[in-house]
Design an enzyme around this catalytic site. Structure first.
Site: not given
Length: 486
Positions: A154, A178, A181-182, A231, A286, A386
């Site tokens: 996202f 893909k 979805e956020r 992540s 990141c 993180e």
């Protein structure tokens, strides 16, 4: 185009917008207000299979299109992205929450990735050596690998997808995307513009959804390679599952990026650099700086200036140009971040700037303000994990050697930065730090698209990073030809 109506997001398969065959949906809120702006389908395995079949069929013809023609097609896409920069940035701010300034910067970095892909004729050149033996020539040829897939996060809904599918498609592959979805709306617009550029149906397919889509991609026998950014736990899972099913996988994972501040640094520029790296994009990147290792000799002065400047930052809706820190992506993430701040206090760190107390200023939305801890050590979760938020930990060290040792003790090794005016310090840092991307007086050492992007240790799983020649190698296979004519 941005509207106020609540949108029902669709998949794009074989050149058409189609409803998911599943019934599950997830609400997509504006992070700055909490108001629903869309509903995204949580597509089932069947939708992925349809997308793969479309990509597989398109590959038969697309892979045979001459490389210069593929490049010209991407130039058209590049032009459309440039013409729609303002709209794309606004969509990012609407669904991701980052400030419009940060979103505009992301759009530009995404465009630069497409610029790289348009140079496919140069990137895909092979190698040749004549007369390797009497009358025998040797050469290496590059070919596409087939249907490939990308799973994106996202936090950079434009830049990261554009790291993946333009280069893969330029190399002759077809693609199943893909996205998170956020943030489904930006993905829709990217696909719309792609087909406005005239690409054949099935070359790029978009399947919206969650973990079922991820698993279907990883297990599908016709997908040859998977690119992932996200992540560390999910990256590890994607790498292990994808490779178990015989796929090439590049999985870019989490980070705990350190900056070492030396006494000979330019104090003013260093403070502004740390602020930009730690708090822009709400720390949801990141390559954000989340730990500063400051040498004792300059620590008090540096911290005093850093705290004073940080307290000037405004928090709020990313569409308001005075705001520097936008919302976090979801209420659940906000609560997670508040938990980390509370744990830092409980573990004995000194809270110099408290980002928890801003609700009265910003109202609804998933806001956490810039937060700074002093007196942090390696035993604390705020140093180890993180957090993915505007939370900065300060560790005081006696010298450069101790700063390097501290940085290298992290399980992550994505990026690292040193602020210094001493070339020997910079050289020592460069040669001894364990990180994939290194900055010397560069706040966010994320490389331009013509360089590879990848970390070390738990920040990366795979052999080839994204972008640059690494990306081309990942999306192609080699044939070594040894030939003799009689």
């Amino acid at each position: 185009m941005i509207t106020t109506e609540i949108k029902r997001v669709k998949n794009h398969i074989n050149g058409e917008w189609v409803e998911s065959t599943g019934t599950e949906v997830e609400a997509v809120p504006n992070p700055a207000t909490g108001k629903i702006i869309a509903y995204v389908p949580l597509s089932p395995k069947e939708d992925v299979e349809k997308a793969v079949e479309a990509a597989k069929a398109a590959y038969e013809t697309w892979s045979k299109v001459p490389v210069p023609n593929r490049s010209r097609q991407l130039y058209k896409y590049l032009q459309l992205l440039q013409e729609n920069k303002e709209e794309l940035a606004k969509i990012i701010t609407l669904e991701n929450g980052k400030t419009l300034t940060d979103a505009t910067g992301e759009v530009q970095r995404g465009i630069e990735a497409v610029e790289l892909a348009t140079s496919a004729p140069n990137l895909m050149m092979g190698q040749a050596l004549p007369n390797i033996a009497s009358g025998i020539d040797g050469s290496i040829w590059r070919y596409p690998i087939g249907v490939v897939a990308g799973i994106t996060p996202f936090n950079f809904p434009m830049m990261i997808p554009l790291w993946m599918f333009p280069l893969a498609i330029a190399c002759g592959n077809t693609f199943v995307l893909k996205t998170s979805e956020r943030t489904p709306l930006l993905a829709e617009r990217l696909v719309e513009l792609f087909y406005e550029a005239g690409f054949p149906k099935g070359v790029l397919n978009l399947v919206q959804g969650g973990k079922d889509v991820v698993n279907s991609i990883l297990e599908n026998k016709d997908i040859q390679a998977v690119s992932f950014v996200g992540s560390e736990p999910v990256a590890r899972y994607v790498y292990e599952t994808g490779t178990k099913h015989g796929k090439r996988v590049q999985a870019l994972a989490g980070a705990k990026n350190h900056a070492i501040v030396m006494p000979d640094c330019n104090l003013e520029k260093t403070v502004q650099g740390v602020i930009g790296s730690a708090f822009a994009s709400s720390g949801e990147r990141c390559m954000a700086c989340s730990v500063v290792a400051v040498v004792d000799e300059i620590a008090d002065e540096f911290i005093d200036v850093l705290v004073a400047e940080t307290k000037k930052l405004k928090v709020g809706d990313g569409f308001h140009e005075d705001n520097y820190v936008g919302p976090l992506i979801r209420e659940s993430h906000k609560e997670r971040v508040l938990g980390y701040i509370n744990s830092g206090v409980a573990d004995g760190a000194t809270l110099l700037v408290d980002g928890r107390k801003i609700k009265e200023e910003v109202g609804e939305g998933y806001f956490v303000g810039a937060t700074i801890f002093d007196g942090v050590n390696q035993e604390m979760k705020i140093w180890q994990d993180e957090i993915f938020a505007p939370v900065l930990s300060i560790v005081r060290v006696k010298d450069l050697e101790e700063g390097i040792k501290l940085t290298n003790q992290s399980k992550f090794a994505n990026g690292a930065v040193i602020y210094t005016s001493n070339g020997k310090h910079a050289q020592t840092f460069r040669d001894n730090i364990d990180a994939g991307m290194i900055g010397v007086n560069v706040n966010v050492p994320a490389p331009m698209a013509f360089f590879a992007f990848a970390g070390n240790k738990a920040s990366f799983f795979g052999d080839l990073g994204t972008n640059g020649t690494d990306g081309v190698q990942f999306y192609t296979r080699k044939k070594v030809v040894t030939e003799r004519w009689f």
